[in-house]
Design a protein around this motif. Structure first.
Motif, PDB file in Angstrom:
ATOM      1  N   PRO A   1       0.531  -1.307   3.223  1.00 54.93           N
ATOM      2  CA  PRO A   1       1.958  -1.336   2.701  1.00 54.93           C
ATOM      3  C   PRO A   1       2.110  -2.354   1.931  1.00 54.93           C
ATOM      4  O   PRO A   1       2.383  -1.891   0.092  1.00 54.93           O
ATOM      5  CB  PRO A   1       2.667  -0.908   3.798  1.00 54.93           C
ATOM      6  N   ALA A   2       1.689  -3.581   1.863  1.00 54.58           N
ATOM      7  CA  ALA A   2       2.270  -4.759   0.978  1.00 54.58           C
ATOM      8  C   ALA A   2       1.339  -5.207  -0.590  1.00 54.58           C
ATOM      9  O   ALA A   2       1.833  -4.963  -1.680  1.00 54.58           O
ATOM     10  CB  ALA A   2       1.851  -5.766   1.853  1.00 54.58           C
ATOM     11  N   ALA A   3      -0.033  -4.475   0.765  1.00 59.98           N
ATOM     12  CA  ALA A   3      -1.264  -4.914  -0.731  1.00 59.98           C
ATOM     13  C   ALA A   3      -0.560  -2.889  -2.041  1.00 59.98           C
ATOM     14  O   ALA A   3      -0.488  -3.423  -3.417  1.00 59.98           O
ATOM     15  CB  ALA A   3      -2.923  -3.727  -0.107  1.00 59.98           C
ATOM     16  N   LEU A   4      -0.056  -2.111  -1.606  1.00 59.51           N
ATOM     17  CA  LEU A   4      -0.043  -1.262  -2.165  1.00 59.51           C
ATOM     18  C   LEU A   4       0.908  -1.315  -2.862  1.00 59.51           C
ATOM     19  O   LEU A   4       1.221  -1.210  -4.319  1.00 59.51           O
ATOM     20  CB  LEU A   4       0.641   0.032  -1.680  1.00 59.51           C
ATOM     21  N   GLN A   5       2.709  -2.281  -2.352  1.00 56.96           N
ATOM     22  CA  GLN A   5       3.170  -2.863  -3.231  1.00 56.96           C
ATOM     23  C   GLN A   5       3.718  -3.715  -4.115  1.00 56.96           C
ATOM     24  O   GLN A   5       3.798  -3.587  -5.615  1.00 56.96           O
ATOM     25  CB  GLN A   5       4.055  -2.702  -2.170  1.00 56.96           C
TER      26      GLN A   5
END
Length: 362
Positions: free
Chosen positions: A237-241
């Motif tokens: 999720p952090a990378a996608l954000q």
């Protein structure tokens, strides 16, 4: 035929259309061989459909012969032997796969699929299985690094000694007029990473470390060059954000002139791959004077350890600290890579020893 002179069938299956780095290695080994040993008669095997497209790019005097079977491995194993006999070659030099029943030197790029099969899809593992099954039939085996040579020997006891000949960046990158990728219009400050989008390249950790520095954002993004390949990287999720926010820019594949621009202008190059047979992108970056933060793995200790900052590829905090420090340090002096002529001469020396002695080469 004069003493020492050879007629050689060279694998050029990927020359026109294949994995970009593998295609480049095939082309530059052929060109280096033609420069260093013009007395040899070279015949390149390429898919018959690509003969005309390849013809204008081969060195003068080099012959072409078309092959029809697909994919590459099937053609090398089952078609190259009859081609060698038809063209009267003394020895075949192939990539990854060994041709059946003829004198051959195999350039084996790596055996990561043996070491870490979980990084590969079932279809990839099935396709690559004959690589090592037939390898003991090769007259000699070479690869790109001493680290990979030792892994091949360790994993394949019947193969014997494997020679490291080295590889180098694509020489065109240094001579092309650089072109800014359109996706980076207006972006002059960025961190770069280059590599196929798969689990082995460990891009999730690279993104997490870059973001954790506090130095990465839309004004100074992490630019990721490369397309999907094999098992995907599985961004969290952090990378996608970060991608959604513009702190990370995914370019996909880029043209060579665009890649040259990226290497010339990046503030830093980050490469946290979990393992490599050679790992060309950080060598390319250093040749442009771009500082490098890379994985502390065996092959990079061998190839770039004296010039790059190496970190545990699974330690986000350590990677973030290294990125922050290298950004503060600024660009470095270009590092001269190995010359392709040297790699080609080592390959030719291996083939000559096999041809004259019909034995495995130390």
């Amino acid at each position: 035929m004069a003493a020492g002179r050879m007629r050689v069938l060279l694998d050029g299956y990927w020359w026109h259309e294949g994995p970009p780095s593998n295609a480049m290695v095939q082309r530059e080994l052929v060109r280096g061989w033609a420069r260093t040993h013009p007395e040899d008669e070279l015949v390149i095997a390429v898919p018959a459909a690509h003969l005309e497209a390849v013809r204008e790019h081969v060195p003068a005097g080099v012959e072409l012969v078309g092959v029809r079977r697909r994919p590459h491995g099937v053609s090398v194993m089952s078609e190259y032997p009859s081609v060698l006999r038809r063209v009267g070659a003394d020895v075949a030099v192939t990539h990854n796969f060994a041709p059946w029943g003829v004198p051959s030197v195999v350039f084996l790029h790596d055996v990561l699929f043996q070491d870490q099969p979980r990084w590969f899809t079932p279809a990839e593992r099935l396709y690559l299985a004959p690589v090592t099954a037939l390898l003991p039939r090769a007259g000699a085996v070479v690869t790109s690094s001493g680290h990979e040579a030792r892994r091949i020997e360790r994993r394949n006891r019947r193969v014997g000694q494997v020679r490291s000949i080295g590889i180098a960046p694509d020489p065109r990158l240094a001579t092309l007029a650089p072109v800014r990728p359109q996706v980076l219009a207006g972006v002059d400050d960025f961190v770069l990473t280059v590599g196929r989008l798969n689990v082995r390249k460990n891009l999730g950790t690279a993104i997490a470390a870059a973001v954790r520095t506090g130095e990465i954002g839309p004004a100074r993004p992490l630019v990721v060059v490369g397309g999907p390949d094999g098992r995907g990287p599985g961004f969290g999720p952090a990378a996608l954000q970060a991608i959604e926010d513009g702190a990370v820019v995914l370019t996909g594949h880029v043209a060579d002139a665009e890649l040259a621009w990226l290497y010339r202008n990046a503030a830093l190059f980050v490469f946290l791959s979990l393992d490599e047979g050679f790992g060309l992108p950080p060598v390319e970056a250093l040749s442009f004077g771009t500082p490098v933060v890379a994985s502390d793995i065996g092959v990079f200790r061998e190839t770039i350890g004296a010039h790059a900052r190496l970190v545990d590829p699974l330690d986000v905090d350590a990677a973030a600290a290294a990125i922050r420090q290298e950004l503060a340090r600024g660009r470095c002096a270009p590092v001269q890579p190995l010359a392709w002529d040297d790699a080609a001469a080592a390959l030719r020396d291996t083939a000559a020893a096999l041809h004259h002695g019909r034995r495995r080469v130390a």
